[in-house]
Design an enzyme around this catalytic site. Structure first.
Site, PDB file in Angstrom:
ATOM      1  N   HIS A 182       1.867   4.592  -2.857  1.00 13.28           N
ATOM      2  CA  HIS A 182       1.978   6.043  -2.629  1.00 13.28           C
ATOM      3  C   HIS A 182       3.376   6.536  -3.010  1.00 13.28           C
ATOM      4  O   HIS A 182       3.526   7.557  -3.696  1.00 13.28           O
ATOM      5  CB  HIS A 182       1.724   6.368  -1.158  1.00 13.28           C
ATOM      6  N   HIS A 233       0.834  -1.212   0.000  1.00 12.76           N
ATOM      7  CA  HIS A 233       0.000   0.000   0.000  1.00 12.76           C
ATOM      8  C   HIS A 233       0.869   1.263   0.000  1.00 12.76           C
ATOM      9  O   HIS A 233       0.686   2.161  -0.836  1.00 12.76           O
ATOM     10  CB  HIS A 233      -0.909   0.001   1.228  1.00 12.76           C
ATOM     11  N   GLU A 234       1.804   1.318   0.919  1.00 12.03           N
ATOM     12  CA  GLU A 234       2.645   2.514   1.020  1.00 12.03           C
ATOM     13  C   GLU A 234       3.596   2.626  -0.171  1.00 12.03           C
ATOM     14  O   GLU A 234       3.925   3.744  -0.603  1.00 12.03           O
ATOM     15  CB  GLU A 234       3.437   2.491   2.336  1.00 12.03           C
TER      16      GLU A 234
END
Length: 379
Positions: free
Chosen positions: A37, A33-34
């Site tokens: 980003h 997920h990170e």
């Protein structure tokens, strides 16, 4: 002494049997997920101060040549990417703090970027979670194929909605509530999440299509990990003779296409569950927090690494979906503000953002408290 060591580091111990699988599952999902980003943010020219797995005190870390601090922190319940110009936990802009940035920092600061770059960076986290799920499904489909059965009724249980509706052995499902049926799993998928909803079934009987109506009732069953779950059923049973189970094999492109389709169907089920849950039509015990995830991680690990990877895929899908809900400080909440900004041609005022973020933060805390209560006392 041997028994004592086994209780700590043995395969059935809390550490090896539960904690390590839990950390593996959560770390993979959070990292992906990170990383979404981070990668898209860097592609958009945004500077990154820190990439963290976990919160709280740093355990280990290093600083790369671009000045990004990569670190592993003590509380492994999440993570974050801190972009240049992020002054607070909610990533809301602070004019005074932005003014303190140097001209070079301002050029790569998150809040000075065009709204489309910020939106793309934010949505990348959940999208990478979905891509992880698709990748896992695609690998499994390409390696193992998919077992399917014909959508036939072999038995109708007495006293069930199917018996009351007039289902008969030998019937073949054609559609359920207007959705085309190809396999018996399709029937399960449409029925299991519709407890209490009247459904229209088109069945093929003796070469003719007939229409039957039945309302799924709740039934407790065991999932793949051995947990008790409540699902909707109408009371029909398939069999090997009528179902004629077979394995569908896929090429790599075919496996990828099927993985995308299955991921889309899973997202639809999650959305339907949350809508029904919001109006009190789903069992609250279906939702759990870190303790339930840890328990499931241990159960999956006991069944083998492949089951653990499937759990990663499922959790990744759920985390990605939840993060897209339009609630600050979730990613979806940020995207709502960016949509408003794009529509009106200027950022939402800091005062309005702060008020909404406070409400959203309380909602998120309330949800976290709810699932923790479920984990500890409620279920």
């Amino acid at each position: 002494m041997t028994d004592f060591l086994a209780s700590i580091v043995g395969s059935e111990s809390l550490l090896v049997g539960t904690v390590i699988p839990f950390l593996f599952v959560l770390t993979v999902v959070v990292f992906v997920h990170e990383m979404g980003h981070y990668l898209v943010g860097r592609w958009c020219g945004i500077g990154v101060n820190a990439f963290s797995i976990g919160f709280g005190p740093e355990l280990v870390g290093f600083t790369d040549r671009r000045g990004t601090r990569w670190k592993l922190c003590a509380i492994p319940l999440g993570g974050y990417v801190k972009f240049v110009g992020d002054m607070n936990a909610t990533s809301t802009p602070d004019a005074e703090e932005i003014d303190k940035l140097s001209p070079a920092e301002r050029r790569i600061a998150f809040h000075t970027q065009p709204v489309w770059k910020r939106a793309l960076t934010v949505v990348a986290g959940p999208m990478f979670n979905f891509l992880l799920t698709i990748a896992v499904f695609a690998v499994f489909f390409s390696v193992y194929g998919r077992v399917v059965s014909e959508p036939m009724v072999a038995e109708v249980r007495a006293g069930t909605p199917a018996a009351a509706a007039g289902f008969m052995p030998g019937d073949r499902f054609v559609t359920v509530d207007g959705h085309q049926i190809e396999t018996f799993d399709d029937v399960r998928r449409f029925v299991s999440g519709r407890t209490g909803d009247p459904l229209v079934f088109v069945m093929l009987r003796d070469g003719k299509e007939i229409e039957l109506k039945a309302t799924p009732e709740v039934m407790e069953q065991e999932d793949a990990l051995g947990n008790k779950v409540k699902v909707g059923v109408i009371g029909v049973v398939n069999s090997q003779e009528l179902g004629q189970p077979r394995i569908i094999t896929y090429s790599v492109p075919g496996a990828l296409a099927e993985a995308v389709r299955q991921t889309g169907q899973s997202l639809e089920r999650i959305g339907n569950f949350l809508k029904r849950f919001a109006v009190g039509r789903e069992d609250k015990c279906q939702l759990g927090g870190p303790i339930k995830i840890a328990k499931m991680s241990g159960q999956a690990a006991n069944l083998g690494f492949e089951m653990l990877v499937q759990l990663v895929a499922g959790l990744s899908l759920g985390i990605g979906f939840l993060n897209l809900l339009p609630i600050p400080p979730l990613d979806g909440g940020h995207l709502v503000f960016y949509a408003v900004e794009a529509a009106i041609g200027r950022p939402v005022s800091e005062r309005a953002m702060e008020m909404v973020y406070r409400v959203g933060f309380l909602m998120v805390l309330g949800f976290m408290g709810f699932v923790f209560w479920n984990d500890l006392f409620g279920c």
